[in-house]
Design an enzyme around this catalytic site. Structure first.
Site, PDB file in Angstrom:
ATOM      1  N   SER A  18       0.821  -1.224   0.000  1.00  0.00           N
ATOM      2  CA  SER A  18       0.000   0.000   0.000  1.00  0.00           C
ATOM      3  C   SER A  18       0.852   1.269   0.000  1.00  0.00           C
ATOM      4  O   SER A  18       0.318   2.371   0.113  1.00  0.00           O
ATOM      5  CB  SER A  18      -0.985  -0.003   1.175  1.00  0.00           C
ATOM      6  OG  SER A  18      -0.372  -0.391   2.369  1.00  0.00           O
ATOM      7  N   ARG A  20       2.270   2.268  -2.599  1.00  0.00           N
ATOM      8  CA  ARG A  20       2.091   2.854  -3.936  1.00  0.00           C
ATOM      9  C   ARG A  20       0.885   2.227  -4.621  1.00  0.00           C
ATOM     10  O   ARG A  20       0.355   1.209  -4.186  1.00  0.00           O
ATOM     11  CB  ARG A  20       3.324   2.550  -4.794  1.00  0.00           C
ATOM     12  CG  ARG A  20       4.592   3.130  -4.252  1.00  0.00           C
ATOM     13  CD  ARG A  20       5.760   2.943  -5.190  1.00  0.00           C
ATOM     14  NE  ARG A  20       6.352   1.630  -5.099  1.00  0.00           N
ATOM     15  CZ  ARG A  20       6.497   0.788  -6.143  1.00  0.00           C
ATOM     16  NH1 ARG A  20       6.073   1.136  -7.338  1.00  0.00           N
ATOM     17  NH2 ARG A  20       7.070  -0.383  -5.984  1.00  0.00           N
ATOM     18  N   ASN A  89      -2.504  -7.431  -1.565  1.00  0.00           N
ATOM     19  CA  ASN A  89      -2.452  -6.665  -2.824  1.00  0.00           C
ATOM     20  C   ASN A  89      -1.078  -6.716  -3.495  1.00  0.00           C
ATOM     21  O   ASN A  89      -0.982  -6.664  -4.708  1.00  0.00           O
ATOM     22  CB  ASN A  89      -2.837  -5.208  -2.512  1.00  0.00           C
ATOM     23  CG  ASN A  89      -2.417  -4.263  -3.624  1.00  0.00           C
ATOM     24  OD1 ASN A  89      -3.043  -4.217  -4.683  1.00  0.00           O
ATOM     25  ND2 ASN A  89      -1.346  -3.511  -3.402  1.00  0.00           N
ATOM     26  N   SER A 141      -5.722 -10.579 -11.056  1.00  0.00           N
ATOM     27  CA  SER A 141      -5.390  -9.899 -12.309  1.00  0.00           C
ATOM     28  C   SER A 141      -6.291 -10.435 -13.409  1.00  0.00           C
ATOM     29  O   SER A 141      -6.683 -11.610 -13.396  1.00  0.00           O
ATOM     30  CB  SER A 141      -3.940 -10.157 -12.696  1.00  0.00           C
ATOM     31  OG  SER A 141      -3.717  -9.739 -14.025  1.00  0.00           O
ATOM     32  N   TYR A 154       3.332 -15.403 -13.252  1.00  0.00           N
ATOM     33  CA  TYR A 154       2.476 -14.368 -12.643  1.00  0.00           C
ATOM     34  C   TYR A 154       1.002 -14.728 -12.854  1.00  0.00           C
ATOM     35  O   TYR A 154       0.208 -14.727 -11.896  1.00  0.00           O
ATOM     36  CB  TYR A 154       2.804 -13.017 -13.292  1.00  0.00           C
ATOM     37  CG  TYR A 154       1.881 -11.887 -12.929  1.00  0.00           C
ATOM     38  CD1 TYR A 154       2.021 -11.206 -11.724  1.00  0.00           C
ATOM     39  CD2 TYR A 154       0.865 -11.487 -13.805  1.00  0.00           C
ATOM     40  CE1 TYR A 154       1.169 -10.159 -11.398  1.00  0.00           C
ATOM     41  CE2 TYR A 154       0.019 -10.443 -13.482  1.00  0.00           C
ATOM     42  CZ  TYR A 154       0.168  -9.777 -12.278  1.00  0.00           C
ATOM     43  OH  TYR A 154      -0.673  -8.743 -11.954  1.00  0.00           O
TER      44      TYR A 154
HETATM   45  N1  LIG Z   1      -1.323  -2.128 -12.467  1.00  0.00           N
HETATM   46  C1  LIG Z   1      -2.000  -2.989 -13.197  1.00  0.00           C
HETATM   47  O1  LIG Z   1      -2.266  -2.743 -14.395  1.00  0.00           O
HETATM   48  C2  LIG Z   1      -2.489  -4.276 -12.604  1.00  0.00           C
HETATM   49  C3  LIG Z   1      -3.224  -5.133 -13.419  1.00  0.00           C
HETATM   50  C4  LIG Z   1      -3.687  -6.334 -12.896  1.00  0.00           C
HETATM   51  C5  LIG Z   1      -3.428  -6.668 -11.594  1.00  0.00           C
HETATM   52  N2  LIG Z   1      -2.704  -5.811 -10.818  1.00  0.00           N
HETATM   53  C6  LIG Z   1      -2.425  -6.217  -9.450  1.00  0.00           C
HETATM   54  O2  LIG Z   1      -2.759  -5.184  -8.556  1.00  0.00           O
HETATM   55  C7  LIG Z   1      -1.865  -5.209  -7.439  1.00  0.00           C
HETATM   56  C8  LIG Z   1      -1.261  -3.833  -7.259  1.00  0.00           C
HETATM   57  O3  LIG Z   1      -0.637  -3.465  -8.472  1.00  0.00           O
HETATM   58  P1  LIG Z   1       0.071  -2.034  -8.652  1.00  0.00           P
HETATM   59  O4  LIG Z   1       0.178  -1.803 -10.111  1.00  0.00           O
HETATM   60  O5  LIG Z   1      -0.600  -1.053  -7.778  1.00  0.00           O
HETATM   61  O6  LIG Z   1       1.543  -2.378  -8.088  1.00  0.00           O
HETATM   62  P2  LIG Z   1       2.816  -1.437  -7.920  1.00  0.00           P
HETATM   63  O7  LIG Z   1       2.505  -0.012  -8.242  1.00  0.00           O
HETATM   64  O8  LIG Z   1       3.897  -2.143  -8.664  1.00  0.00           O
HETATM   65  O9  LIG Z   1       3.094  -1.524  -6.336  1.00  0.00           O
HETATM   66  C9  LIG Z   1       3.401  -2.759  -5.791  1.00  0.00           C
HETATM   67  C10 LIG Z   1       3.434  -2.684  -4.274  1.00  0.00           C
HETATM   68  O10 LIG Z   1       3.737  -4.005  -3.811  1.00  0.00           O
HETATM   69  C11 LIG Z   1       4.878  -3.950  -2.981  1.00  0.00           C
HETATM   70  N3  LIG Z   1       5.726  -5.134  -3.151  1.00  0.00           N
HETATM   71  C12 LIG Z   1       6.282  -5.611  -4.287  1.00  0.00           C
HETATM   72  N4  LIG Z   1       7.058  -6.670  -4.006  1.00  0.00           N
HETATM   73  C13 LIG Z   1       7.000  -6.849  -2.663  1.00  0.00           C
HETATM   74  C14 LIG Z   1       7.624  -7.752  -1.762  1.00  0.00           C
HETATM   75  N5  LIG Z   1       8.489  -8.685  -2.172  1.00  0.00           N
HETATM   76  N6  LIG Z   1       7.343  -7.636  -0.450  1.00  0.00           N
HETATM   77  C15 LIG Z   1       6.513  -6.670  -0.011  1.00  0.00           C
HETATM   78  N7  LIG Z   1       5.884  -5.798  -0.806  1.00  0.00           N
HETATM   79  C16 LIG Z   1       6.138  -5.882  -2.120  1.00  0.00           C
HETATM   80  C17 LIG Z   1       5.660  -2.722  -3.433  1.00  0.00           C
HETATM   81  O11 LIG Z   1       6.493  -2.290  -2.364  1.00  0.00           O
HETATM   82  P3  LIG Z   1       7.552  -1.085  -2.543  1.00  0.00           P
HETATM   83  O12 LIG Z   1       6.708   0.176  -2.604  1.00  0.00           O
HETATM   84  O13 LIG Z   1       8.429  -1.170  -1.348  1.00  0.00           O
HETATM   85  O14 LIG Z   1       8.279  -1.343  -3.825  1.00  0.00           O
HETATM   86  C18 LIG Z   1       4.529  -1.758  -3.770  1.00  0.00           C
HETATM   87  O15 LIG Z   1       4.107  -1.043  -2.632  1.00  0.00           O
HETATM   88  C19 LIG Z   1      -0.847  -6.299  -7.745  1.00  0.00           C
HETATM   89  O16 LIG Z   1      -1.218  -7.486  -7.117  1.00  0.00           O
HETATM   90  C20 LIG Z   1      -0.953  -6.490  -9.235  1.00  0.00           C
HETATM   91  O17 LIG Z   1      -0.608  -7.796  -9.628  1.00  0.00           O
HETATM   92  C21 LIG Z   1      -2.227  -4.625 -11.290  1.00  0.00           C
END
Ligand SMILES: NC(=O)c1ccc[n+]([C@@H]2O[C@H](COP(=O)([O-])OP(=O)(O)OC[C@H]3O[C@@H](n4cnc5c(N)ncnc54)[C@H](OP(=O)(O)O)[C@@H]3O)[C@@H](O)[C@H]2O)c1
Length: 250
Positions: A18, A20, A89, A141, A154
């Site tokens: 959370s 970002r 998330n 996703s 993934y």
């Molecule tokens: N964006 C899309 O288009 C999309 C589409 C389909 C599904 N989703 C899903 O929606 C969710 C959120 O996506 P998002 O785009 O908002 O992601 P994001 O902007 O890439 O942010 C990812 C968050 O997860 C944390 N994270 C990543 N690896 C981690 C680890 N090893 N341990 C702890 N925390 C970790 C990151 O921490 P840091 O801030 O410390 O890096 C960050 O806060 C994800 O599950 C993604 O698969 C997203």
């Protein structure tokens, strides 16, 4: 009053990832509706600090708790237990053809995206059961429906997580706990900012989405609030797709 059913006062919510993106929007939404939010990222960061400040303005008792989900022992030892609403998330993804994925990369994605989810479900379940109220929410996703050829692990991890949701939903319903998956399509977050900044690629992506635009992180917050609150108390084992129609065939 319907609006009262969205109130989260007195609830503690833990939203992974959370700092970002979508997780940040969900954390802010929950704080706005009265929950104490545990804000999480993989490590201490400027983004985490900024989100915590913004969340605390809405819900002062909220606090940060960064830890790495790729380390099973950290999940076991650090995951908070007194949580009423858990949103799994955070995830990681790697872009590789299936025949090129190294074992370590497979294992990391499965740990962060799937194993850690089950570990955290296990950590918070006793508290939820004791209070006869709980919300377990995963973020999946659209790749559950439309797997990307360069993200096989993934996509599989998200399908595994969604299957887990249906499995566990039946087992904990009598404990007053609902379990659901929120399934995003294309969201404009840090994760795909570089790819979507290419206008040719972006147009190709938008052409596949019936609504013809990428969602903002906020577009997931209302769906999450529904699943987390009394307003959604009769929804369990569901996959709430927030994708502008991307999953639809044709
Ligand atoms: N964006 C899309 O288009 C999309 C589409 C389909 C599904 N989703 C899903 O929606 C969710 C959120 O996506 P998002 O785009 O908002 O992601 P994001 O902007 O890439 O942010 C990812 C968050 O997860 C944390 N994270 C990543 N690896 C981690 C680890 N090893 N341990 C702890 N925390 C970790 C990151 O921490 P840091 O801030 O410390 O890096 C960050 O806060 C994800 O599950 C993604 O698969 C997203």
């Amino acid at each position: 009053m319907l609006s009262e059913k969205f109130d989260l006062s007195g609830k503690t919510a833990f939203v992974t990832g959370s700092a970002r993106g979508i997780g940040r929007a969900i954390a802010l939404g929950f704080a706005e509706y009265g929950a104490k939010v545990i804000v999480h990222g993989s490590k201490p960061s400027a983004a985490l600090e900024e989100t915590v400040e913004d969340v605390q303005e809405l819900s002062p008792e909220s606090y940060p708790l960064p830890f790495d989900l790729s380390d099973p022992e950290s999940v076991e030892n650090v995951c908070p237990r007194e949580v009423d609403i858990l949103v799994c998330n955070a995830s990681i993804q790697s872009n590789l053809k299936w025949w090129d994925v190294p074992l370590e990369t497979m294992q990391q994605q499965m740990q962060v995206n799937f194993n850690a989810t089950l570990q955290m479900f296990q950590a918070v379940y006793p508290h939820m059961k004791a209070r006869h109220w709980g919300r377990l929410i995963t973020v999946g996703s659209v790749q559950e429906f439309r797997p990307h050829p360069e993200m096989p692990v993934y996509a599989a991890s998200k399908s595994a997580q969604e299957n887990l949701v249906r499995n566990i939903a039946k087992q904990v319903a009598r404990d007053g706990i609902t379990v659901n998956n929120l399934c995003p399509g294309v969201f404009a977050t840090d994760r795909n900012a570089a790819a979507l900044s290419n206008p040719v690629y972006a147009e190709k992506v938008y052409n596949a989405i019936p609504l013809h635009f990428a969602a903002e992180a906020d577009d997931a917050a209302g769906a999450a609030l529904l699943l987390a609150s009394e307003a959604g108390r009769y929804i369990t084992g569901a996959n709430l797709v927030v994708d502008g129609g991307l999953r639809l065939p044709g």
